[in-house]
Scaffold this motif. Structure first.
Motif, PDB file in Angstrom:
ATOM      1  N   HIS A   1       0.839  -1.206   0.000  1.00 40.01           N
ATOM      2  CA  HIS A   1       0.000   0.000   0.000  1.00 40.01           C
ATOM      3  C   HIS A   1       0.876   1.259   0.000  1.00 40.01           C
ATOM      4  CE1 HIS A   1      -3.259   2.766   1.049  1.00 40.01           C
ATOM      5  NE2 HIS A   1      -2.467   3.240   1.997  1.00 40.01           N
ATOM      6  N   PHE A   2       1.904   1.279   0.836  1.00 38.62           N
ATOM      7  CA  PHE A   2       2.771   2.454   0.934  1.00 38.62           C
ATOM      8  C   PHE A   2       3.817   2.490  -0.171  1.00 38.62           C
ATOM      9  CE2 PHE A   2       1.058   2.415   5.216  1.00 38.62           C
ATOM     10  CZ  PHE A   2       0.915   3.766   5.496  1.00 38.62           C
ATOM     11  N   ALA A   3       4.226   1.332  -0.674  1.00 38.98           N
ATOM     12  CA  ALA A   3       5.250   1.264  -1.720  1.00 38.98           C
ATOM     13  C   ALA A   3       4.805   0.275  -2.794  1.00 38.98           C
ATOM     14  CB  ALA A   3       6.598   0.848  -1.129  1.00 38.98           C
ATOM     15  N   PRO A   4       3.891   0.674  -3.683  1.00 37.33           N
ATOM     16  CA  PRO A   4       3.408  -0.235  -4.727  1.00 37.33           C
ATOM     17  C   PRO A   4       4.547  -0.738  -5.609  1.00 37.33           C
ATOM     18  CG  PRO A   4       2.070   1.766  -4.611  1.00 37.33           C
ATOM     19  CD  PRO A   4       3.265   1.999  -3.748  1.00 37.33           C
ATOM     20  N   LYS A   5       4.475  -1.999  -5.980  1.00 36.63           N
ATOM     21  CA  LYS A   5       5.561  -2.601  -6.747  1.00 36.63           C
ATOM     22  C   LYS A   5       5.649  -2.045  -8.164  1.00 36.63           C
ATOM     23  CE  LYS A   5       5.520  -6.974  -4.206  1.00 36.63           C
ATOM     24  NZ  LYS A   5       5.381  -8.449  -4.284  1.00 36.63           N
ATOM     25  N   MET A   6       4.544  -1.494  -8.676  1.00 41.17           N
ATOM     26  CA  MET A   6       4.578  -0.988 -10.046  1.00 41.17           C
ATOM     27  C   MET A   6       5.174   0.424 -10.146  1.00 41.17           C
ATOM     28  SD  MET A   6       1.616  -0.404  -8.408  1.00 41.17           S
ATOM     29  CE  MET A   6       0.693  -1.899  -8.752  1.00 41.17           C
ATOM     30  N   VAL A   7       5.557   1.005  -9.011  1.00 44.44           N
ATOM     31  CA  VAL A   7       6.130   2.350  -8.989  1.00 44.44           C
ATOM     32  C   VAL A   7       7.588   2.253  -8.533  1.00 44.44           C
ATOM     33  CG1 VAL A   7       5.954   4.683  -8.031  1.00 44.44           C
ATOM     34  CG2 VAL A   7       3.878   3.315  -8.424  1.00 44.44           C
ATOM     35  N   HIS A   8       8.476   2.976  -9.216  1.00 38.10           N
ATOM     36  CA  HIS A   8       9.895   2.970  -8.861  1.00 38.10           C
ATOM     37  C   HIS A   8      10.170   4.033  -7.813  1.00 38.10           C
ATOM     38  CE1 HIS A   8      14.067   4.524  -9.276  1.00 38.10           C
ATOM     39  NE2 HIS A   8      14.345   3.228  -9.235  1.00 38.10           N
ATOM     40  N   PHE A   9      10.903   3.645  -6.756  1.00 39.45           N
ATOM     41  CA  PHE A   9      11.315   4.580  -5.714  1.00 39.45           C
ATOM     42  C   PHE A   9      12.830   4.491  -5.542  1.00 39.45           C
ATOM     43  CE2 PHE A   9       7.017   3.191  -4.509  1.00 39.45           C
ATOM     44  CZ  PHE A   9       6.364   4.408  -4.479  1.00 39.45           C
ATOM     45  N   PHE A  10      13.470   5.640  -5.330  1.00 41.20           N
ATOM     46  CA  PHE A  10      14.879   5.631  -4.988  1.00 41.20           C
ATOM     47  C   PHE A  10      15.048   5.129  -3.559  1.00 41.20           C
ATOM     48  CE2 PHE A  10      14.739   8.739  -8.451  1.00 41.20           C
ATOM     49  CZ  PHE A  10      15.731   8.208  -9.263  1.00 41.20           C
ATOM     50  N   HIS A  11      16.307   4.870  -3.171  1.00 40.40           N
ATOM     51  CA  HIS A  11      16.565   4.215  -1.891  1.00 40.40           C
ATOM     52  C   HIS A  11      15.980   5.001  -0.719  1.00 40.40           C
ATOM     53  CE1 HIS A  11      18.969   3.267   1.730  1.00 40.40           C
ATOM     54  NE2 HIS A  11      18.834   2.029   1.283  1.00 40.40           N
ATOM     55  N   SER A  12      16.225   6.283  -0.662  1.00 44.30           N
ATOM     56  CA  SER A  12      15.746   7.076   0.478  1.00 44.30           C
ATOM     57  C   SER A  12      14.226   7.088   0.540  1.00 44.30           C
ATOM     58  CB  SER A  12      16.282   8.505   0.395  1.00 44.30           C
ATOM     59  OG  SER A  12      15.882   9.121  -0.822  1.00 44.30           O
ATOM     60  N   GLN A  13      13.583   7.160  -0.632  1.00 45.94           N
ATOM     61  CA  GLN A  13      12.118   7.143  -0.670  1.00 45.94           C
ATOM     62  C   GLN A  13      11.575   5.792  -0.209  1.00 45.94           C
ATOM     63  OE1 GLN A  13      11.650   7.997  -4.792  1.00 45.94           O
ATOM     64  NE2 GLN A  13      11.791  10.218  -4.536  1.00 45.94           N
ATOM     65  N   MET A  14      12.199   4.724  -0.695  1.00 50.30           N
ATOM     66  CA  MET A  14      11.755   3.386  -0.316  1.00 50.30           C
ATOM     67  C   MET A  14      11.966   3.163   1.175  1.00 50.30           C
ATOM     68  SD  MET A  14      10.365   0.793  -1.755  1.00 50.30           S
ATOM     69  CE  MET A  14       9.989  -0.934  -1.413  1.00 50.30           C
ATOM     70  N   ASN A  15      13.083   3.647   1.683  1.00 49.31           N
ATOM     71  CA  ASN A  15      13.379   3.503   3.102  1.00 49.31           C
ATOM     72  C   ASN A  15      12.308   4.191   3.947  1.00 49.31           C
ATOM     73  OD1 ASN A  15      15.241   2.240   4.808  1.00 49.31           O
ATOM     74  ND2 ASN A  15      16.211   4.184   5.318  1.00 49.31           N
ATOM     75  N   ALA A  16      11.929   5.405   3.561  1.00 49.25           N
ATOM     76  CA  ALA A  16      10.918   6.155   4.303  1.00 49.25           C
ATOM     77  C   ALA A  16       9.562   5.464   4.250  1.00 49.25           C
ATOM     78  CB  ALA A  16      10.814   7.575   3.747  1.00 49.25           C
ATOM     79  N   ARG A  17       9.208   4.921   3.083  1.00 53.19           N
ATOM     80  CA  ARG A  17       7.913   4.256   2.940  1.00 53.19           C
ATOM     81  C   ARG A  17       7.857   2.948   3.740  1.00 53.19           C
ATOM     82  NH1 ARG A  17       4.534   5.909  -1.299  1.00 53.19           N
ATOM     83  NH2 ARG A  17       5.286   7.819  -2.296  1.00 53.19           N
ATOM     84  N   LEU A  18       8.980   2.240   3.828  1.00 55.65           N
ATOM     85  CA  LEU A  18       9.025   1.031   4.652  1.00 55.65           C
ATOM     86  C   LEU A  18       8.876   1.388   6.130  1.00 55.65           C
ATOM     87  CD1 LEU A  18      11.852  -1.043   2.923  1.00 55.65           C
ATOM     88  CD2 LEU A  18       9.403  -1.494   2.884  1.00 55.65           C
ATOM     89  N   TYR A  19       9.488   2.498   6.549  1.00 56.48           N
ATOM     90  CA  TYR A  19       9.312   2.950   7.931  1.00 56.48           C
ATOM     91  C   TYR A  19       7.843   3.265   8.206  1.00 56.48           C
ATOM     92  CZ  TYR A  19      14.366   3.447   8.640  1.00 56.48           C
ATOM     93  OH  TYR A  19      15.708   3.198   8.792  1.00 56.48           O
ATOM     94  N   LEU A  20       7.187   3.936   7.252  1.00 53.68           N
ATOM     95  CA  LEU A  20       5.775   4.271   7.424  1.00 53.68           C
ATOM     96  C   LEU A  20       4.918   3.001   7.506  1.00 53.68           C
ATOM     97  CD1 LEU A  20       5.289   7.319   5.015  1.00 53.68           C
ATOM     98  CD2 LEU A  20       5.097   7.316   7.509  1.00 53.68           C
ATOM     99  N   ALA A  21       5.232   2.022   6.655  1.00 52.05           N
ATOM    100  CA  ALA A  21       4.475   0.769   6.673  1.00 52.05           C
ATOM    101  C   ALA A  21       4.626   0.069   8.019  1.00 52.05           C
ATOM    102  CB  ALA A  21       4.940  -0.138   5.539  1.00 52.05           C
ATOM    103  N   ALA A  22       5.847   0.060   8.560  1.00 53.22           N
ATOM    104  CA  ALA A  22       6.079  -0.578   9.860  1.00 53.22           C
ATOM    105  C   ALA A  22       5.339   0.160  10.968  1.00 53.22           C
ATOM    106  CB  ALA A  22       7.574  -0.634  10.152  1.00 53.22           C
ATOM    107  N   LEU A  23       5.387   1.490  10.944  1.00 54.87           N
ATOM    108  CA  LEU A  23       4.674   2.269  11.952  1.00 54.87           C
ATOM    109  C   LEU A  23       3.173   2.004  11.883  1.00 54.87           C
ATOM    110  CD1 LEU A  23       6.524   5.706  11.652  1.00 54.87           C
ATOM    111  CD2 LEU A  23       6.473   4.231  13.671  1.00 54.87           C
ATOM    112  N   HIS A  24       2.645   2.000  10.665  1.00 53.34           N
ATOM    113  CA  HIS A  24       1.209   1.802  10.483  1.00 53.34           C
ATOM    114  C   HIS A  24       0.788   0.407  10.930  1.00 53.34           C
ATOM    115  CE1 HIS A  24      -2.679   2.765   8.586  1.00 53.34           C
ATOM    116  NE2 HIS A  24      -2.713   1.484   8.289  1.00 53.34           N
ATOM    117  N   PHE A  25       1.575  -0.604  10.572  1.00 54.74           N
ATOM    118  CA  PHE A  25       1.236  -1.979  10.936  1.00 54.74           C
ATOM    119  C   PHE A  25       1.307  -2.182  12.446  1.00 54.74           C
ATOM    120  CE2 PHE A  25       2.390  -6.424  11.730  1.00 54.74           C
ATOM    121  CZ  PHE A  25       1.350  -7.072  11.078  1.00 54.74           C
ATOM    122  N   ASN A  26       2.385  -1.700  13.067  1.00 54.99           N
ATOM    123  CA  ASN A  26       2.533  -1.865  14.514  1.00 54.99           C
ATOM    124  C   ASN A  26       1.444  -1.128  15.289  1.00 54.99           C
ATOM    125  OD1 ASN A  26       4.822  -3.420  14.134  1.00 54.99           O
ATOM    126  ND2 ASN A  26       6.231  -1.707  14.381  1.00 54.99           N
TER     127      ASN A  26
END
Length: 224
Positions: free
Chosen positions: A95-120
């Protein structure tokens, strides 16, 4: 199968014997399953139509229960940990980082942090209740159940009760950095974001000279 694993305390042979006891149970045989699991643990059963041993139906069931790969793998089932929570987290990541969209490392890192925060924040929500205090359920009808309904707990609405907690904290942090650092470049230097950014994956191995690659390609076509 879940009960076989959860009730065996990691004993693989016990898991297997409980699983294979199905063949006796459906034929109204509830004793003598194995040396570690000798009898069924259920109480008295009402009258029902049992499957006769040696019948075509029992033989078909036996071929499934005693499947070679299944019998081999069932001993390794985890007694307590299941993958449903991990699969739910992966859904939040998509949801936060769709596979069909390309993200640079810093963007992907931030979106993974958001996903973890949201899930927890929302993975352990309580079951919702109606105005009378009765727990609420929803009914779904999976295709594999041939019309048989499955009751699922209705969780409290996280948009109302939960989501604002970590979002408010993030917004406070953003406003604080905006007051301390006048520009994004200053905030970026302060956070030292460039330090943890890895290089491109293509640079992890040495590159062959361009001429060698071309000559190898020509040789491959000549062999054809």
């Amino acid at each position: 199968m879940y009960w076989c694993a959860a009730s065996s305390n990691g004993n693989g042979e016990m898991v297997l014997q409980k699983w294979q006891s199905i063949l006796n149970h459906v034929a109204n045989i509830h004793h003598g399953h194995g040396d570690q699991f000798q009898e069924c643990q259920h109480g008295p059963l009402e009258e029902r139509a049992w499957i006769k041993q040696g019948s075509m139906a029992h033989d078909e069931l036996k071929s499934v229960v005693n499947g070679r790969m299944l019998v081999k793998d069932i001993k390794k089932l985890s007694p307590g940990q299941q993958t449903s929570g991990l699969e739910a987290f992966h859904k939040v990541v998509c949801h936060f980082a769709p596979k069909m969209v390309h993200f640079f490392h810093s963007q992907m890192n931030a979106r993974l942090y958001l996903a973890a925060l949201h899930f927890n924040e929302n993975s352990s929500r309580e079951q919702a209740v109606d105005k009378n205090g009765t727990p609420m359920y929803s009914i779904s009808y999976p295709k594999g159940r041939k019309g048989e309904g499955i009751a699922k707990e209705v969780k409290v609405n996280y948009y109302i009760k939960f989501i604002s907690e970590y979002v408010d904290q993030l917004m406070e942090e953003v406003l604080l950095h905006r007051q301390v650092h006048q520009t994004y470049s200053q905030a970026r230097i302060y956070r030292n974001l460039e330090r943890a950014r890895p290089g491109p994956l293509s640079t992890s191995t040495p590159r062959r000279p361009k001429q060698d690659i071309i000559e190898n390609q020509i040789c491959c076509f000549n062999r054809l």
